[in-house]
Design an enzyme around this catalytic site. Structure first.
Site, PDB file in Angstrom:
ATOM      1  N   GLY A  46       0.842  -1.189   0.000  1.00 27.14           N
ATOM      2  CA  GLY A  46       0.000   0.000   0.000  1.00 27.14           C
ATOM      3  C   GLY A  46       0.873   1.233   0.000  1.00 27.14           C
ATOM      4  O   GLY A  46       2.055   1.165   0.351  1.00 27.14           O
ATOM      5  N   GLN A  51       2.604  10.059   1.767  1.00 27.64           N
ATOM      6  CA  GLN A  51       3.957   9.506   1.922  1.00 27.64           C
ATOM      7  C   GLN A  51       4.911   9.971   0.825  1.00 27.64           C
ATOM      8  O   GLN A  51       6.127   9.918   1.002  1.00 27.64           O
ATOM      9  CB  GLN A  51       3.899   7.977   1.914  1.00 27.64           C
ATOM     10  CG  GLN A  51       3.192   7.387   3.136  1.00 27.64           C
ATOM     11  CD  GLN A  51       3.092   5.899   3.064  1.00 27.64           C
ATOM     12  OE1 GLN A  51       2.156   5.359   2.454  1.00 27.64           O
ATOM     13  NE2 GLN A  51       4.029   5.198   3.655  1.00 27.64           N
ATOM     14  N   CYS A  91       5.644  -0.035   7.915  1.00 26.56           N
ATOM     15  CA  CYS A  91       5.293   1.151   7.139  1.00 26.56           C
ATOM     16  C   CYS A  91       6.511   1.612   6.342  1.00 26.56           C
ATOM     17  O   CYS A  91       7.620   1.664   6.881  1.00 26.56           O
ATOM     18  CB  CYS A  91       4.835   2.281   8.073  1.00 26.56           C
ATOM     19  SG  CYS A  91       4.340   3.775   7.207  1.00 26.56           S
ATOM     20  N   LEU A  92       6.303   1.921   5.082  1.00 21.89           N
ATOM     21  CA  LEU A  92       7.423   2.346   4.238  1.00 21.89           C
ATOM     22  C   LEU A  92       7.997   3.681   4.706  1.00 21.89           C
ATOM     23  O   LEU A  92       9.108   4.046   4.346  1.00 21.89           O
ATOM     24  CB  LEU A  92       6.959   2.445   2.784  1.00 21.89           C
ATOM     25  CG  LEU A  92       6.449   1.123   2.180  1.00 21.89           C
ATOM     26  CD1 LEU A  92       5.910   1.341   0.787  1.00 21.89           C
ATOM     27  CD2 LEU A  92       7.527   0.054   2.208  1.00 21.89           C
ATOM     28  N   HIS A 133      -4.800   1.448   7.279  1.00 25.66           N
ATOM     29  CA  HIS A 133      -3.442   1.976   7.457  1.00 25.66           C
ATOM     30  C   HIS A 133      -3.204   3.163   6.517  1.00 25.66           C
ATOM     31  O   HIS A 133      -2.709   4.214   6.933  1.00 25.66           O
ATOM     32  CB  HIS A 133      -2.415   0.863   7.195  1.00 25.66           C
ATOM     33  CG  HIS A 133      -0.986   1.302   7.279  1.00 25.66           C
ATOM     34  ND1 HIS A 133      -0.152   0.950   8.315  1.00 25.66           N
ATOM     35  CD2 HIS A 133      -0.241   2.062   6.445  1.00 25.66           C
ATOM     36  CE1 HIS A 133       1.047   1.497   8.116  1.00 25.66           C
ATOM     37  NE2 HIS A 133       1.026   2.170   6.988  1.00 25.66           N
ATOM     38  N   GLU A 134      -3.596   2.986   5.237  1.00 19.79           N
ATOM     39  CA  GLU A 134      -3.366   4.061   4.255  1.00 19.79           C
ATOM     40  C   GLU A 134      -4.260   5.269   4.528  1.00 19.79           C
ATOM     41  O   GLU A 134      -3.832   6.415   4.363  1.00 19.79           O
ATOM     42  CB  GLU A 134      -3.607   3.540   2.830  1.00 19.79           C
ATOM     43  CG  GLU A 134      -2.761   2.358   2.415  1.00 19.79           C
ATOM     44  CD  GLU A 134      -1.278   2.536   2.688  1.00 19.79           C
ATOM     45  OE1 GLU A 134      -0.599   1.526   2.883  1.00 19.79           O
ATOM     46  OE2 GLU A 134      -0.788   3.678   2.731  1.00 19.79           O
ATOM     47  N   HIS A 137      -2.783   7.514   6.980  1.00 21.00           N
ATOM     48  CA  HIS A 137      -1.780   8.415   6.391  1.00 21.00           C
ATOM     49  C   HIS A 137      -2.445   9.696   5.877  1.00 21.00           C
ATOM     50  O   HIS A 137      -1.900  10.787   5.995  1.00 21.00           O
ATOM     51  CB  HIS A 137      -1.043   7.740   5.225  1.00 21.00           C
ATOM     52  CG  HIS A 137       0.099   6.858   5.638  1.00 21.00           C
ATOM     53  ND1 HIS A 137       1.206   7.315   6.303  1.00 21.00           N
ATOM     54  CD2 HIS A 137       0.302   5.534   5.458  1.00 21.00           C
ATOM     55  CE1 HIS A 137       2.045   6.306   6.527  1.00 21.00           C
ATOM     56  NE2 HIS A 137       1.516   5.211   6.026  1.00 21.00           N
TER      57      HIS A 137
END
Ligand code: K2U
Ligand code: ZN
Length: 176
Positions: A46, A51, A91-92, A133-134, A137
């Site tokens: 994702g 981000q 998480c990236l 999760h996204e 963000h």
């Protein structure tokens, strides 16, 4: 196509609240394509526009085994939640850190695709986790916010140390 730079915690730009998308144009579709390329390359399942320092309500994901089922969600809303599940999230934007996060197990999502077509669907399991999760963000929230302040500070210090070591790493010895 372009690989985009991913902001890393504790970058304050990750705390920006994304604005609704109003133009379903070629630029939006190009951004979604670039985000998918960046996500697959990372690799991840994702990625939210926040981000990559674009503060619009747009996220991409692909939770399929064969990485051949990309989804683009524009102006997503969760309109119903049921049950709970705990998943060890990464998480990236917080590389190398993993922690258990409790989220809804089943959700109903209303959104649009990159062409402006309405989407309405139920999600459960990993897809539900990924979407939640996204969407966090997009309101400036990170999975480390679910940790205690002490654990979050330990994460910040660990990442700071990782970056310090990466920036002072000796170049590899020349090929012998
Ligand atoms: O940084 C991101 O937003 C990508 C996230 C998405 C995600 C986090 C937790 C749980 C589900 C999705 C990840 O870094 S992608 C890496 C990953 C790969 C497989 C399973 C879980 C996380
Ligand atoms: Zn993330």
């Amino acid at each position: 196509m372009a690989k985009l730079a991913i902001l890393e915690f504790p970058d304050p730009r990750l705390r920006t609240k994304a604005a609704p998308v109003t133009e379903f144009d070629a630029a939006l579709r190009q951004l979604a394509a670039d985000m998918l390329e960046t996500m697959y390359e990372a690799p991840g399942i994702g990625l939210a526009a926040t981000q990559v320092n674009v503060h619009r309500q747009l996220l991409v994901l692909d939770v399929s085994e064969d990485k051949d089922q990309p989804m683009t969600l524009v102006n997503p809303k969760v309109t119903a939640k049921e049950g709970t599940q705990v998943y060890q999230e990464g998480c990236l934007s917080v590389p190398g850190i993993f922690a258990d996060v409790e989220r809804a197990d089943r959700i109903h999502v209303e959104a649009h695709d990159a062409d402006g077509k309405p989407l309405s669907f139920d999600a459960d399991g990993l897809l539900a986790v990924c979407i939640q999760h996204e969407m966090d963000h997009l309101v400036g929230k990170l999975f480390v916010d679910y940790l205690s302040p002490l654990k979050r500070e330990l994460v910040r210090k660990k990442l700071e140390k990782q970056r310090r070591h990466a920036s002072t790493a000796e170049p590899a010895a020349a090929a012998l």
